[in-house]
Design a protein around this motif. Structure first.
Motif, PDB file in Angstrom:
ATOM      1  N   ALA A  47      -6.207   0.209  -5.830  1.00  0.00           N
ATOM      2  CA  ALA A  47      -4.791  -0.179  -5.897  1.00  0.00           C
ATOM      3  C   ALA A  47      -3.918   0.981  -6.380  1.00  0.00           C
ATOM      4  O   ALA A  47      -4.345   1.808  -7.185  1.00  0.00           O
ATOM      5  N   TYR A  48      -2.709   1.018  -5.838  1.00  0.00           N
ATOM      6  CA  TYR A  48      -1.665   1.914  -6.329  1.00  0.00           C
ATOM      7  C   TYR A  48      -0.459   1.057  -6.657  1.00  0.00           C
ATOM      8  O   TYR A  48       0.002   0.274  -5.818  1.00  0.00           O
ATOM      9  N   ILE A  49       0.041   1.191  -7.887  1.00  0.00           N
ATOM     10  CA  ILE A  49       1.201   0.410  -8.335  1.00  0.00           C
ATOM     11  C   ILE A  49       2.316   1.366  -8.735  1.00  0.00           C
ATOM     12  O   ILE A  49       2.106   2.281  -9.532  1.00  0.00           O
ATOM     13  N   ASP A  50       3.491   1.160  -8.185  1.00  0.00           N
ATOM     14  CA  ASP A  50       4.663   1.961  -8.538  1.00  0.00           C
ATOM     15  C   ASP A  50       5.777   0.996  -8.938  1.00  0.00           C
ATOM     16  O   ASP A  50       6.306   0.263  -8.102  1.00  0.00           O
ATOM     17  N   LEU A  51       6.092   0.978 -10.218  1.00  0.00           N
ATOM     18  CA  LEU A  51       7.087   0.030 -10.728  1.00  0.00           C
ATOM     19  C   LEU A  51       8.509   0.593 -10.745  1.00  0.00           C
ATOM     20  O   LEU A  51       9.434  -0.073 -11.187  1.00  0.00           O
ATOM     21  N   LEU A  82      -9.204   0.127   2.152  1.00  0.00           N
ATOM     22  CA  LEU A  82      -9.386  -0.344   0.775  1.00  0.00           C
ATOM     23  C   LEU A  82      -8.092  -0.456  -0.017  1.00  0.00           C
ATOM     24  O   LEU A  82      -7.991  -1.253  -0.946  1.00  0.00           O
ATOM     25  N   LEU A  83      -7.090   0.343   0.333  1.00  0.00           N
ATOM     26  CA  LEU A  83      -5.903   0.465  -0.522  1.00  0.00           C
ATOM     27  C   LEU A  83      -5.022  -0.785  -0.492  1.00  0.00           C
ATOM     28  O   LEU A  83      -4.691  -1.305   0.577  1.00  0.00           O
ATOM     29  N   VAL A  84      -4.660  -1.225  -1.677  1.00  0.00           N
ATOM     30  CA  VAL A  84      -3.632  -2.252  -1.854  1.00  0.00           C
ATOM     31  C   VAL A  84      -2.511  -1.596  -2.659  1.00  0.00           C
ATOM     32  O   VAL A  84      -2.708  -1.215  -3.812  1.00  0.00           O
ATOM     33  N   ALA A  85      -1.341  -1.439  -2.051  1.00  0.00           N
ATOM     34  CA  ALA A  85      -0.212  -0.776  -2.710  1.00  0.00           C
ATOM     35  C   ALA A  85       0.851  -1.799  -3.081  1.00  0.00           C
ATOM     36  O   ALA A  85       1.180  -2.680  -2.279  1.00  0.00           O
ATOM     37  N   MET A  86       1.368  -1.670  -4.305  1.00  0.00           N
ATOM     38  CA  MET A  86       2.461  -2.535  -4.736  1.00  0.00           C
ATOM     39  C   MET A  86       3.623  -1.670  -5.193  1.00  0.00           C
ATOM     40  O   MET A  86       3.462  -0.817  -6.067  1.00  0.00           O
ATOM     41  N   PHE A  87       4.776  -1.853  -4.586  1.00  0.00           N
ATOM     42  CA  PHE A  87       5.976  -1.108  -4.931  1.00  0.00           C
ATOM     43  C   PHE A  87       7.039  -2.072  -5.451  1.00  0.00           C
ATOM     44  O   PHE A  87       7.315  -3.100  -4.839  1.00  0.00           O
ATOM     45  N   ASN A  88       7.620  -1.712  -6.578  1.00  0.00           N
ATOM     46  CA  ASN A  88       8.666  -2.551  -7.166  1.00  0.00           C
ATOM     47  C   ASN A  88       9.872  -1.700  -7.527  1.00  0.00           C
ATOM     48  O   ASN A  88       9.744  -0.539  -7.928  1.00  0.00           O
ATOM     49  N   ASP A  89      11.034  -2.278  -7.381  1.00  0.00           N
ATOM     50  CA  ASP A  89      12.261  -1.659  -7.887  1.00  0.00           C
ATOM     51  C   ASP A  89      13.264  -2.781  -8.121  1.00  0.00           C
ATOM     52  O   ASP A  89      13.318  -3.740  -7.344  1.00  0.00           O
ATOM     53  N   VAL A 131      -2.112  -7.489 -19.367  1.00  0.00           N
ATOM     54  CA  VAL A 131      -3.033  -7.576 -20.508  1.00  0.00           C
ATOM     55  C   VAL A 131      -4.214  -8.481 -20.169  1.00  0.00           C
ATOM     56  O   VAL A 131      -5.378  -8.181 -20.487  1.00  0.00           O
ATOM     57  N   SER A 132      -3.944  -9.601 -19.515  1.00  0.00           N
ATOM     58  CA  SER A 132      -4.987 -10.590 -19.236  1.00  0.00           C
ATOM     59  C   SER A 132      -5.715 -10.371 -17.921  1.00  0.00           C
ATOM     60  O   SER A 132      -6.803 -10.896 -17.714  1.00  0.00           O
ATOM     61  N   ALA A 133      -5.139  -9.576 -17.016  1.00  0.00           N
ATOM     62  CA  ALA A 133      -5.728  -9.402 -15.684  1.00  0.00           C
ATOM     63  C   ALA A 133      -6.977  -8.526 -15.736  1.00  0.00           C
ATOM     64  O   ALA A 133      -7.071  -7.596 -16.538  1.00  0.00           O
ATOM     65  N   ASN A 134      -7.931  -8.834 -14.875  1.00  0.00           N
ATOM     66  CA  ASN A 134      -9.108  -7.993 -14.673  1.00  0.00           C
ATOM     67  C   ASN A 134      -8.832  -7.153 -13.432  1.00  0.00           C
ATOM     68  O   ASN A 134      -8.947  -7.641 -12.311  1.00  0.00           O
ATOM     69  N   MET A 135      -8.478  -5.891 -13.627  1.00  0.00           N
ATOM     70  CA  MET A 135      -7.950  -5.079 -12.533  1.00  0.00           C
ATOM     71  C   MET A 135      -9.041  -4.282 -11.827  1.00  0.00           C
ATOM     72  O   MET A 135      -9.991  -3.800 -12.438  1.00  0.00           O
ATOM     73  N   CYS A 136      -8.883  -4.132 -10.518  1.00  0.00           N
ATOM     74  CA  CYS A 136      -9.718  -3.217  -9.757  1.00  0.00           C
ATOM     75  C   CYS A 136      -9.285  -1.792 -10.105  1.00  0.00           C
ATOM     76  O   CYS A 136      -8.257  -1.608 -10.770  1.00  0.00           O
ATOM     77  N   PRO A 137     -10.013  -0.745  -9.697  1.00  0.00           N
ATOM     78  CA  PRO A 137      -9.552   0.620  -9.961  1.00  0.00           C
ATOM     79  C   PRO A 137      -8.116   0.808  -9.460  1.00  0.00           C
ATOM     80  O   PRO A 137      -7.829   0.575  -8.284  1.00  0.00           O
ATOM     81  N   THR A 138      -7.240   1.195 -10.365  1.00  0.00           N
ATOM     82  CA  THR A 138      -5.804   1.231 -10.072  1.00  0.00           C
ATOM     83  C   THR A 138      -5.163   2.484 -10.652  1.00  0.00           C
ATOM     84  O   THR A 138      -5.407   2.841 -11.803  1.00  0.00           O
ATOM     85  N   PHE A 139      -4.344   3.148  -9.847  1.00  0.00           N
ATOM     86  CA  PHE A 139      -3.518   4.248 -10.343  1.00  0.00           C
ATOM     87  C   PHE A 139      -2.079   3.758 -10.347  1.00  0.00           C
ATOM     88  O   PHE A 139      -1.568   3.306  -9.320  1.00  0.00           O
ATOM     89  N   SER A 140      -1.428   3.837 -11.497  1.00  0.00           N
ATOM     90  CA  SER A 140      -0.077   3.281 -11.655  1.00  0.00           C
ATOM     91  C   SER A 140       0.927   4.365 -12.022  1.00  0.00           C
ATOM     92  O   SER A 140       0.618   5.301 -12.769  1.00  0.00           O
TER      93      SER A 140
END
Length: 375
Positions: A47-51, A82-89, A131-140
């Motif tokens: 996963a890639y997360i960009d907030l 494999l990639l799951v990307a989440m973008f937020n703004d 805090v509570s989530a069990n995350m897959c390998p993620t770069f944020s």
């Protein structure tokens, strides 16, 4: 809103460096994760997360980080599946622009999982979710100042699981002004912890700007480490005239390999070197006038510190490096140069000695004996 827009309009040199650092690390991180998957077979999602995703492209047409990340995924068949990307703004115009930029990407259909695009403000509920989530390998990649109640706890929550690393945008200029401002005391308490923030308010009142900068970044690192971040690495950006730091990218990880990879990336993006030691700073003024850069001669300082720290011990060069380099600006080549100089000055003994090695070299396995300090 104007200040946020200024950030995305500034691309040119400083924002380009930011995007390069983040995208280069993402690429290296993916290579490590995919190598681990091939060896152990336990990874089925990355996963890639960009907030703080922004508009996709800057006003000058250059790519922002989300586009660079997706382009990397499109080029790599294994990663594209494999990639799951989440973008937020939180800005609707940025989100609209980002959607358009993503839709226009060549090869976009190769991505098995279409990016999740959100328009929301990150708050305490989001923090508790991570805090509570069990995350897959993620770069944020996150912006801790731009969101309500974002804290050091939030940053450490998103790196708590295996394979999770984070880079965040630290607006030093606003934090420096906010430390002593009672109007944003709650935010400062959330970011640093209330006891630490109160201590910082007392300290900074009578300190120079340079002292405040070093102190605030040290306290930020301390707050993160107290909550479980083992390694913290800041890269500073100075104002156009080089007068002071405006903001920083701060990398946070629990893994020494990730720390070393990012350290190498940030070193290469530094605008100046002193005796081969990178500044971990991008300064347009320093880059334009390199002869005016620091004359601190950091290799001598490194050599002196090694002689003190390892007095009476015999270690390999690699053991010296591994035991010392965290929270310093030094790279392996800097340690080798410092040890070569110490040996030439007769301050250490090496095995094999200089006469048996190629001139100026110091291999990882070379043994170094540091003399005991005189009492």
């Amino acid at each position: 809103m104007a200040k946020v827009q200024e950030f995305f309009n500034e691309q040119k040199d400083q924002s380009e460096v930011k995007a390069k650092i983040v995208s280069k690390y993402f690429d290296a991180w993916c290579n490590v994760m995919l190598g681990n998957r091939r060896q152990y077979g336990r990874i089925n999602k990355l996963a890639y997360i960009d907030l703080f995703a922004g508009p996709g492209r800057y006003d000058d047409g250059s790519k922002s980080t989300p586009i660079m990340v997706l382009e990397n995924a499109i080029k790599n068949k294994e990663l594209s599946e494999l990639l799951v990307a989440m973008f937020n703004d939180k800005d609707e115009d940025n989100i609209k622009s980002l959607r358009n930029a993503i839709d226009e990407l060549e090869g976009f259909s190769k991505l098995k999982n279409k990016p999740i695009i959100l328009c929301s403000e990150i708050d305490k509920d989001a923090e508790e979710m991570f805090v509570s989530a069990n995350m897959c390998p993620t770069f944020s990649f996150v912006d801790p100042f731009g969101y309500k109640d974002l804290s050091a706890k939030f940053i450490t929550a998103i790196i708590k699981d295996w394979g999770c690393d984070c880079v965040f945008f630290f607006n030093y200029g606003r934090i420096n002004a906010g430390i002593s401002n009672p109007m944003v005391a709650k935010h400062m308490d959330a970011l640093f912890g209330s006891k630490r923030a109160e201590r910082m308010r007392d300290f900074v009142r009578e300190k120079s700007s340079g002292e405040r900068e070093v102190y605030i970044l040290e306290e930020l690192a301390g707050a993160l480490k107290e909550l479980g971040a083992r390694y913290v690495l800041p890269f500073r950006f100075k104002k156009q005239d080089g007068s002071r730091t405006s903001h920083a990218l701060v990398f946070v990880t629990k893994n020494i390999r990730g720390y070393e990879i990012m350290k190498d990336i940030m070193a290469r993006e530094s605008s100046t070197l002193d005796q081969g030691v990178p500044s971990f700073t991008y300064s347009p003024a320093d880059a334009a006038t390199p002869l005016l850069f620091s004359l601190a001669r950091p290799l001598e300082a490194l050599g002196d510190d090694l002689v003190r720290k390892f007095a009476g011990r015999t270690l390999t060069m690699k053991e010296v490096y591994d035991s010392h380099h965290v929270d310093t600006p030094y790279l392996p080549k800097n340690y080798k140069s410092a040890l070569v100089e110490l040996e030439a000055a007769g301050r250490i003994q090496a095995d094999p000695p200089a006469k048996s090695r190629k001139a100026g070299t110091f291999a990882d396995k070379t043994l170094v004996t540091f003399p005991k300090l005189a009492s």
